[in-house]
Design a protein around this motif. Sequence first.
Motif, PDB file in Angstrom:
ATOM      1  N   THR A 205      54.121  46.084  87.377  1.00 38.89           N
ATOM      2  CA  THR A 205      54.526  46.952  86.279  1.00 38.89           C
ATOM      3  C   THR A 205      53.437  46.922  85.216  1.00 38.89           C
ATOM      4  O   THR A 205      52.517  46.100  85.267  1.00 38.89           O
ATOM      5  N   LYS A 206      53.557  47.815  84.242  1.00 40.29           N
ATOM      6  CA  LYS A 206      52.592  47.821  83.143  1.00 40.29           C
ATOM      7  C   LYS A 206      52.713  46.582  82.266  1.00 40.29           C
ATOM      8  O   LYS A 206      51.811  46.252  81.504  1.00 40.29           O
ATOM      9  N   ALA A 207      53.862  45.878  82.394  1.00 39.57           N
ATOM     10  CA  ALA A 207      54.060  44.641  81.636  1.00 39.57           C
ATOM     11  C   ALA A 207      53.547  43.423  82.392  1.00 39.57           C
ATOM     12  O   ALA A 207      53.523  42.320  81.847  1.00 39.57           O
ATOM     13  N   ASP A 237      63.849  38.841  88.476  1.00 35.72           N
ATOM     14  CA  ASP A 237      64.503  37.748  89.197  1.00 35.72           C
ATOM     15  C   ASP A 237      64.488  36.506  88.321  1.00 35.72           C
ATOM     16  O   ASP A 237      63.787  35.524  88.592  1.00 35.72           O
ATOM     17  N   ASP A 238      65.262  36.577  87.256  1.00 38.19           N
ATOM     18  CA  ASP A 238      65.389  35.462  86.324  1.00 38.19           C
ATOM     19  C   ASP A 238      66.721  35.606  85.607  1.00 38.19           C
ATOM     20  O   ASP A 238      67.547  36.434  85.981  1.00 38.19           O
ATOM     21  N   PRO A 243      65.917  45.586  83.967  1.00 39.41           N
ATOM     22  CA  PRO A 243      65.279  46.543  84.889  1.00 39.41           C
ATOM     23  C   PRO A 243      63.801  46.671  84.545  1.00 39.41           C
ATOM     24  O   PRO A 243      63.448  47.045  83.431  1.00 39.41           O
ATOM     25  N   VAL A 244      62.947  46.323  85.481  1.00 38.86           N
ATOM     26  CA  VAL A 244      61.510  46.352  85.222  1.00 38.86           C
ATOM     27  C   VAL A 244      60.824  47.538  85.894  1.00 38.86           C
ATOM     28  O   VAL A 244      59.741  47.949  85.491  1.00 38.86           O
ATOM     29  N   LEU A 245      61.486  48.108  86.923  1.00 37.76           N
ATOM     30  CA  LEU A 245      60.889  49.230  87.651  1.00 37.76           C
ATOM     31  C   LEU A 245      61.993  49.999  88.365  1.00 37.76           C
ATOM     32  O   LEU A 245      62.914  49.407  88.929  1.00 37.76           O
ATOM     33  N   ASN A 270      60.165  36.279  84.182  1.00 41.99           N
ATOM     34  CA  ASN A 270      59.568  35.624  85.348  1.00 41.99           C
ATOM     35  C   ASN A 270      58.321  36.375  85.813  1.00 41.99           C
ATOM     36  O   ASN A 270      58.306  37.040  86.843  1.00 41.99           O
ATOM     37  N   LEU A 271      57.238  36.264  85.046  1.00 43.21           N
ATOM     38  CA  LEU A 271      55.966  36.888  85.400  1.00 43.21           C
ATOM     39  C   LEU A 271      55.233  36.024  86.430  1.00 43.21           C
ATOM     40  O   LEU A 271      55.315  34.794  86.403  1.00 43.21           O
ATOM     41  N   VAL A 272      54.509  36.686  87.329  1.00 43.08           N
ATOM     42  CA  VAL A 272      53.694  35.991  88.317  1.00 43.08           C
ATOM     43  C   VAL A 272      52.335  35.695  87.697  1.00 43.08           C
ATOM     44  O   VAL A 272      51.662  36.618  87.194  1.00 43.08           O
TER      45      VAL A 272
END
Length: 275
Positions: A205-207, A237-238, A243-245, A270-272
């Motif tokens: 995503t852009k985030a 997934d946290d 909704p992220v996408l 929960n960023l990778v």
Amino acid sequence: MNRRWLCFPALLLPLAALLFAFGPFDAPRSIPNSSFGRGEVLHYKVHYGLINAADATIELSDDIHRVNDRPCYKATVTGRTIGSFDFFLRIRDTWRSYIDTTSILPQKFFRNIEENNYRKKETVDFDHLKDLAQVESRKKDKDEPKRGTFKVPNNVQDIVSGFYFLRTLNYDQRRVGEVIKVQGFFDEEVFNMDVTYRGRETVETKAGVIRAIRLTPKMPSNKLFRGENAISVYLSDDRNKIPVLIQAEMFVGSVKVDMYKYHGLRNRLNLVAKN
């Protein structure tokens, strides 16, 4: 059902129709919520192919409001076309729900639709003890309001409150391929929609790159979306489950709703991590 609800709002909130119906009750149910709170704001870009078509925002007010003698979150969704899209498809939509902080049920729902020359204002008051929805709507300010009372299922959701209720669910307890039976009230009708849990994925995503839960709502037959499973909704997934996408395959092309900014989250996203 009027197919208008399948247009722009469906791209912003297809996940909002993922609703549960529970049994009758005499007192407000209590839904555990560790996913969201006051002051949360989510910003999205809506892409039609390579074109930036619209901006959308989903936010919870900083204040608690009292409606029907119940403490409520004020949740507002706004969408507006931008750039070249604004010249031939001007949209200025606002959707608002007052959501009981304990039961995550709607006490009042409001929408103001401005899509080219089309106008509609609507207010829905819910009586969950009697399972009724009282609707008042008009298409022009000078029109006499149209009023009606409708029987609804126990613990029915509107299209905005259902989005927040969805975020309280525990997806660790669901099997991949499991179908969730859902109900809601929209556009003076009770509707059913099945939602399939598709498991976990990592999405860009852009985030940032985010681990996500994928859901696919079954779409009714229509002339907009390509097949029953044309829409995929990705929740973080946290504990937030924001909704992220959203990705939609339409007969006229692909549409993507991409989160690019957020603040006021109740939990860490929960960023990778980048290598």
